[in-house]
Design an enzyme around this catalytic site. Structure first.
Site, PDB file in Angstrom:
ATOM      1  N   GLY A   1     -10.768  -1.955   0.270  1.00 15.22           N
ATOM      2  CA  GLY A   1      -9.736  -1.428  -0.633  1.00 15.22           C
ATOM      3  C   GLY A   1     -10.103  -0.108  -1.283  1.00 15.22           C
ATOM      4  O   GLY A   1     -10.245   0.914  -0.614  1.00 15.22           O
TER       5      GLY A   1
ATOM      6  N   GLU B   1     -10.484   5.376   5.139  1.00 12.16           N
ATOM      7  CA  GLU B   1     -11.257   4.843   4.007  1.00 12.16           C
ATOM      8  C   GLU B   1     -10.643   3.549   3.461  1.00 12.16           C
ATOM      9  O   GLU B   1     -11.354   2.615   3.087  1.00 12.16           O
ATOM     10  CB  GLU B   1     -11.321   5.905   2.898  1.00 12.16           C
ATOM     11  CG  GLU B   1     -12.241   5.575   1.746  1.00 12.16           C
ATOM     12  CD  GLU B   1     -13.692   5.448   2.176  1.00 12.16           C
ATOM     13  OE1 GLU B   1     -14.300   6.456   2.534  1.00 12.16           O
ATOM     14  OE2 GLU B   1     -14.214   4.317   2.160  1.00 12.16           O
TER      15      GLU B   1
ATOM     16  N   LYS C   1     -13.479  -5.674   9.247  1.00 17.14           N
ATOM     17  CA  LYS C   1     -14.123  -4.680   8.375  1.00 17.14           C
ATOM     18  C   LYS C   1     -15.606  -4.566   8.699  1.00 17.14           C
ATOM     19  O   LYS C   1     -16.170  -3.467   8.697  1.00 17.14           O
ATOM     20  CB  LYS C   1     -13.919  -5.069   6.912  1.00 17.14           C
ATOM     21  CG  LYS C   1     -12.464  -4.965   6.473  1.00 17.14           C
ATOM     22  CD  LYS C   1     -12.264  -5.673   5.142  1.00 17.14           C
ATOM     23  CE  LYS C   1     -10.833  -5.562   4.647  1.00 17.14           C
ATOM     24  NZ  LYS C   1     -10.558  -6.468   3.532  1.00 17.14           N
TER      25      LYS C   1
ATOM     26  N   GLY D   1      -5.218  -4.665  -3.066  1.00 15.91           N
ATOM     27  CA  GLY D   1      -4.190  -4.451  -4.080  1.00 15.91           C
ATOM     28  C   GLY D   1      -3.588  -3.059  -3.968  1.00 15.91           C
ATOM     29  O   GLY D   1      -4.162  -2.158  -3.359  1.00 15.91           O
TER      30      GLY D   1
ATOM     31  N   VAL E   1     -11.413  -0.503   4.747  1.00 14.33           N
ATOM     32  CA  VAL E   1     -12.519  -1.406   4.392  1.00 14.33           C
ATOM     33  C   VAL E   1     -12.712  -1.407   2.875  1.00 14.33           C
ATOM     34  O   VAL E   1     -12.902  -0.355   2.257  1.00 14.33           O
ATOM     35  CB  VAL E   1     -13.841  -0.982   5.079  1.00 14.33           C
ATOM     36  CG1 VAL E   1     -14.984  -1.907   4.654  1.00 14.33           C
ATOM     37  CG2 VAL E   1     -13.687  -0.986   6.589  1.00 14.33           C
TER      38      VAL E   1
ATOM     39  N   VAL F   1       0.835  -1.215   0.000  1.00 11.50           N
ATOM     40  CA  VAL F   1       0.000   0.000   0.000  1.00 11.50           C
ATOM     41  C   VAL F   1       0.870   1.265   0.000  1.00 11.50           C
ATOM     42  O   VAL F   1       0.623   2.206  -0.761  1.00 11.50           O
ATOM     43  CB  VAL F   1      -0.970  -0.002   1.205  1.00 11.50           C
ATOM     44  CG1 VAL F   1      -1.841   1.249   1.187  1.00 11.50           C
ATOM     45  CG2 VAL F   1      -1.840  -1.254   1.196  1.00 11.50           C
TER      46      VAL F   1
ATOM     47  N   GLY G   1      -0.318  -9.322  -3.865  1.00 13.40           N
ATOM     48  CA  GLY G   1      -0.330  -8.303  -2.807  1.00 13.40           C
ATOM     49  C   GLY G   1      -1.693  -8.122  -2.157  1.00 13.40           C
ATOM     50  O   GLY G   1      -1.936  -7.115  -1.499  1.00 13.40           O
TER      51      GLY G   1
ATOM     52  N   GLU H   1      -3.149 -10.481   3.694  1.00 18.56           N
ATOM     53  CA  GLU H   1      -2.531  -9.881   4.882  1.00 18.56           C
ATOM     54  C   GLU H   1      -1.174 -10.545   5.134  1.00 18.56           C
ATOM     55  O   GLU H   1      -0.906 -11.641   4.611  1.00 18.56           O
ATOM     56  CB  GLU H   1      -3.435 -10.093   6.106  1.00 18.56           C
ATOM     57  CG  GLU H   1      -4.756  -9.365   6.022  1.00 18.56           C
ATOM     58  CD  GLU H   1      -4.602  -7.870   5.816  1.00 18.56           C
ATOM     59  OE1 GLU H   1      -3.983  -7.203   6.650  1.00 18.56           O
ATOM     60  OE2 GLU H   1      -5.078  -7.359   4.793  1.00 18.56           O
TER      61      GLU H   1
END
Ligand code: NAP
Ligand code: HSE
Length: 425
Positions: A131, A126, A202, A299, A129, A11, A184, A187
């Protein structure tokens, strides 16, 4: 506008790339250039597949915390410790925080939001949850006038990717998981995805915001997909269903219902065609009716889209000295409904002795607990053992579990192969 990244993994790398690639339009929209001033990592020597000026990297959080020019801290490390300490320290110093960390928000969202509100800074999450799908801000803002009655969604990309591969390509579970990791999506500990914990986190976040009550993670009923077999997927298809890992939250007069489990849904259900890494969240409100949010749930770049949008939102307010966005919205205290009280239809696969009277004894055990059978199909028999598949009518979970215990004790039943909840028809 100086920001610091905590983490430069999937990320963090995406956020770096997006802020670099779209620097001009981001600056125009924010009203100032957004510059990454520091990046915290564990191993500065690691090849990260992205060209980052080495002097930006640090292994010392103090370099970020003590820098008064850094107004926004972006936590994309994951886990609870040290992320909690770092985020709390940043808020205490009056820095806004953006995070994609659902573990942290699900477990410590209340105290962190309280600190952010007390300091009049933003805590935005944001990316935590679904992506790239905008769902937190729509719930907190655009849909805020509604009483939200229900949320149902596919909120884990890794398991949806695995189930899609198993369903359409016959891919083996472990191979599909390895592919999801390579992309990717998973977790750091992929059992959090596979066993449903990531989706539960989530769902706890979504339900807390939607129903204005703090839903603790341990009150979410969780069952993962590790026991779903190729056989169940094939039988589901024959019965006109697909299997999805769903998060289901309902605000009922008896309390809030929150559960994550594999679910059979009809092939024509809107969530049935949500495949691969895509997520979808269906929301039902008293004014808006039904709305559905759809997009990539994990992703690098989809998550970076959500995180960077939050960075820009926080940056605008820092620039203009505006009050922080709406913080904690949990003003109610609603009980959580015990899972035994929920109602569902169930698919059950049993391995039984293939001899007269067996079906009758099973039907009797179900009947004893008021479980009514909608269909019974014998699938395979080698002359001695038969596999039978049953679908029940709607029944209370407690009755179903008690019935299964009775069935398991029958000498003619060798194994309860699987029991999967059926929703949506
Ligand atoms: P990741 O690829 O494992 O990257 C984590 C990064 O954090 C690495 O750069 C690592 O540094 C750094 N880090 C971890 N612990 C650290 C520590 N104690 N001190 C300094 N640096 C530390 O993880 P990710 O997939 O990017 O996920 C990050 C967060 O986003 C998680 O909360 C995850 O749940 C969330 N998220 C991920 C996705 C996704 O699709 N991946 C989607 C939505 C949300 P090194 O590289 O030096 O080890
Ligand atoms: N591991 C998570 C998933 C990342 O697969 O959905 C996005 O939160």
């Amino acid at each position: 506008m100086k920001v610091a990244l905590l983490g430069l993994g999937t990320v963090g790398r995406g956020v770096y790339r997006l802020l670099t690639a779209n620097a001009y339009s981001i600056a125009q929209k924010v009203g100032a250039a957004v510059e990454i001033a520091r990046i915290l990592v564990r191993d500065p020597g690691k090849d990260r597949g992205v060209a980052v000026e080495p002097s930006l990297l640090t292994t010392s959080y103090g370099d970020i915390l003590e820098d008064p020019e850094i107004s926004i801290v972006v936590e994309v490390m994951g886990g609870i410790r040290p992320a909690l300490d770092y985020v709390m320290a940043a808020l205490e110093r009056g820095k806004s925080v953006v995070t994609a960390n659902k573990d942290l928000i699900a477990a410590h969202g209340r105290e962190l939001l309280q600190e952010a509100m007390a300091r009049n800074v933003d805590l935005l999450f944001e990316g935590s949850v679904a992506g790239g799908i905008p769902i937190i801000r729509p719930l907190k803002h655009c849909l805020a006038a509604n009483r939200i009655r229900e949320i149902m969604g596919i909120i884990n990309g890794t398991t949806n990717y695995i189930l899609t591969k198993m369903t359409f390509e016959g891919t083996d579970f472990l191979e599909a998981l390895r592919e999801a990791q390579a992309r990717g999506y998973a977790e750091a500990d992929p059992s959090a995805d596979v066993e449903g914990l990531d989706a539960a986190r989530k769902l706890a976040i979504l339900a807390s915001i939607a129903f204005n009550t703090r839903v603790a993670l341990d009150s979410v009923f969780v069952e993962g997909i590790s026991r779903i077999t190729a056989r169940d997927i094939a039988y589901a298809g024959e019965l006109n269903y697909v299997i999805k890992l769903l998060g289901i939250a309902k605000d009922t007069p008896e309390g809030v219902e929150v559960r994550v489990h594999p679910t059979m849904i009809p092939k024509n259900h809107p969530l049935a065609s949500v495949n691969d890494v895509y997520n979808a969240v269906y929301v039902r409100g008293d004014a808006v009716g039904e709305v559905m949010f759809y997009g990539r749930g994990a992703g690098e770049m989809p998550t970076a889209s959500a995180v960077t949008g939050d960075i820009m939102e926080a940056a605008r307010r820092v620039l203009h000295g505006a009050p922080a966005l709406v913080g904690c919205t949990c003003f109610a205290e609603k009980p959580v409904k015990p899972v035994g009280e929920i109602e569902s239809k169930y698919y059950v696969r049993l391995l039984v002795a293939d001899r007269p009277g067996v079906l009758a004894s099973i039907a009797y055990a179900f009947g004893d607990k008021e479980v009514s059978l909608a269909s019974v199909i014998q699938k395979h028999s080698d002359g001695e053992r038969a596999e039978i598949v049953m679908v029940t009518h709607r029944v209370r979970e407690r009755n179903m579990q008690e019935a299964l215990q009775l069935v398991e004790r029958l000498s003619s039943v060798y194994q309860v192969g699987s029991c999967i909840r059926v929703e949506g028809d």
